[in-house]
Scaffold this active site. Structure first.
Site, PDB file in Angstrom:
ATOM      1  N   ASP A  41       0.815  -1.222   0.000  1.00 50.04           N
ATOM      2  CA  ASP A  41       0.000   0.000   0.000  1.00 50.04           C
ATOM      3  C   ASP A  41       0.853   1.279   0.000  1.00 50.04           C
ATOM      4  O   ASP A  41       0.668   2.160   0.873  1.00 50.04           O
ATOM      5  CB  ASP A  41      -0.930   0.018   1.237  1.00 50.04           C
ATOM      6  CG  ASP A  41      -1.672  -1.297   1.450  1.00 50.04           C
ATOM      7  OD1 ASP A  41      -2.074  -1.907   0.438  1.00 50.04           O
ATOM      8  OD2 ASP A  41      -1.840  -1.710   2.610  1.00 50.04           O
ATOM      9  N   GLU A 251     -11.432  -0.338  -3.130  1.00 47.85           N
ATOM     10  CA  GLU A 251     -10.608   0.274  -2.062  1.00 47.85           C
ATOM     11  C   GLU A 251      -9.454   1.024  -2.719  1.00 47.85           C
ATOM     12  O   GLU A 251      -9.394   1.140  -3.948  1.00 47.85           O
ATOM     13  CB  GLU A 251     -10.073  -0.814  -1.113  1.00 47.85           C
ATOM     14  CG  GLU A 251      -9.154  -1.813  -1.796  1.00 47.85           C
ATOM     15  CD  GLU A 251      -8.746  -2.979  -0.891  1.00 47.85           C
ATOM     16  OE1 GLU A 251      -9.272  -3.127   0.213  1.00 47.85           O
ATOM     17  OE2 GLU A 251      -7.888  -3.773  -1.338  1.00 47.85           O
TER      18      GLU A 251
END
Ligand code: FUB
Length: 351
Positions: A41, A251
């Site tokens: 991420d 997401e």
């Protein structure tokens, strides 16, 4: 590059193991930025002429994999920095630990950072003591941290994956949200519902759940408004549907600006693409334009896009080093635009 070894000493590689490894590595478009720890991420920013990356710090926990991402059991953050893409990558010390955050219990998921008025802000999702994801903020005078958390999560925050974008006029916005384990579908009535759906709205022919955006307060510690939905529409202006798993938001929100247009990008989750839409305002709507990245090795990827010295870079993650979804490694590759401003789709493998 040494293979990351989260559990103990690995056997010394032999010469033939080395060449087999080198051949295997060649199938990937790019190689992990660090191998000493597992990272995912990656939210990258350019500050003071250097690149700072705010990743999740993956660890090997005991919880079995499930659709809620219970196996992502991260407990702290470490910041990466480098002068330029291709240069030496420095791994910072622990920048924030879950133990320092009074309201948080577990699962320090995908963070982002921002800089304003001499202060660096680390934004992070974590589960509170009731098991609901909230978004916290911590501050530091140093981009590498350590960061000092605010005692409470941001008022009115919920779900996961904060991404903070500062526009040319100095106004900052937080984009956030994620379905399934990210709990967006459990927050539709203004309050967290622990009994809500485990996945999405479960209405394939209705508009899909949308990410959220909120303008930040001047001190960057609160929302200055109630979060709004970020509309992602097709080329006829219609909202993407819940059943459109190849294109709908899952997401990993990110915002960047290119030639005066706003690019909202995100992960499609269970179909494993990074996709994007273009709009004329930071609030959207964003018209779906296509894919940025085809599926990587591993279930998830999550990205950021930054410009440095006139070149654009896509930071993302895969599971090359471990072969396991819960133990990821961040990577970077150059991103290119077409003449009309659309993004050239990237294949993470060399075929
Ligand atoms: O890393 C944990 C979660 O997995 C992130 O918050 C999501 O974006 C996905 O990458």
């Amino acid at each position: 590059m040494a293979a990351c070894n989260g559990t103990g000493g690995a056997p010394e590689p032999t010469a033939s193991a080395d060449s087999t490894q080198a051949a295997a590595d060649k199938k990937y478009l790019s190689q992990p930025l660090v191998s000493e720890i597992y990272t995912a991420d990656p939210s990258a920013h350019v500050w003071n002429g250097k690149i700072y990356i705010y990743p999740s710090h993956d660890i090997d926990g005991p919880t079995p994999e499930d659709d809620l991402g219970s196996h992502f059991e991260m407990r702290d953050y470490r910041v990466l920095s480098m002068d330029d893409v291709g240069g030496k990558v420095t791994i910072g010390p622990v920048a924030l630990d879950v133990k320092q955050v009074p309201w948080a219990s577990k699962q320090m998921w995908a963070p982002d950072a921002a800089f304003k008025n001499g202060t660096y802000y680390l934004y992070f999702p974590a589960k509170d003591k009731e098991g609901a994801f909230r978004i916290g903020v911590a501050t530091s005078k140093d981009p590498m941290g350590p960061f000092k958390p605010q005692p409470q999560p941001i008022k009115g925050s919920y779900s996961i994956d904060p991404a903070v974008f500062t526009d040319d006029d100095g106004q900052s916005y937080m984009y956030f949200g994620g379905i399934w384990g990210g709990q967006l579908q459990r927050n539709v009535n203004g309050k967290y519902d622990p009994e809500g759906s485990k996945t999405d709205l479960q209405a394939d022919d209705k508009p899909a759940l949308l990410p959220r955006v909120a303008r930040m307060s001047g001190d960057m510690l609160e929302f200055a408004e109630t979060p709004r939905e970020v509309k992602i529409v097709d080329d006829k202006g219609k909202l993407l549907l819940g059943g459109d798993h190849d294109r709908r938001f899952f997401e990993a929100a990110w915002m960047h600006k290119y030639k005066g247009k706003y690019y909202f990008s995100y992960s499609t989750g269970d179909t494993h693409y990074l996709a994007y839409g273009i709009g004329d305002s930071p609030y959207g709507p964003f018209t779906y334009k296509g894919r940025i990245l085809e599926p990587v090795e591993g279930w998830t990827t999550h990205h950021s896009i930054v410009e440095k010295d006139g070149k654009w870079w896509l930071f993302y993650a895969d599971s090359q080093l471990s072969g396991q979804t819960r133990l990821r490694n961040v990577k970077v590759t150059q991103l290119h635009y077409n003449e009309d401003g659309t993004i050239k789709t990237i294949d993470p493998f060399v075929r």
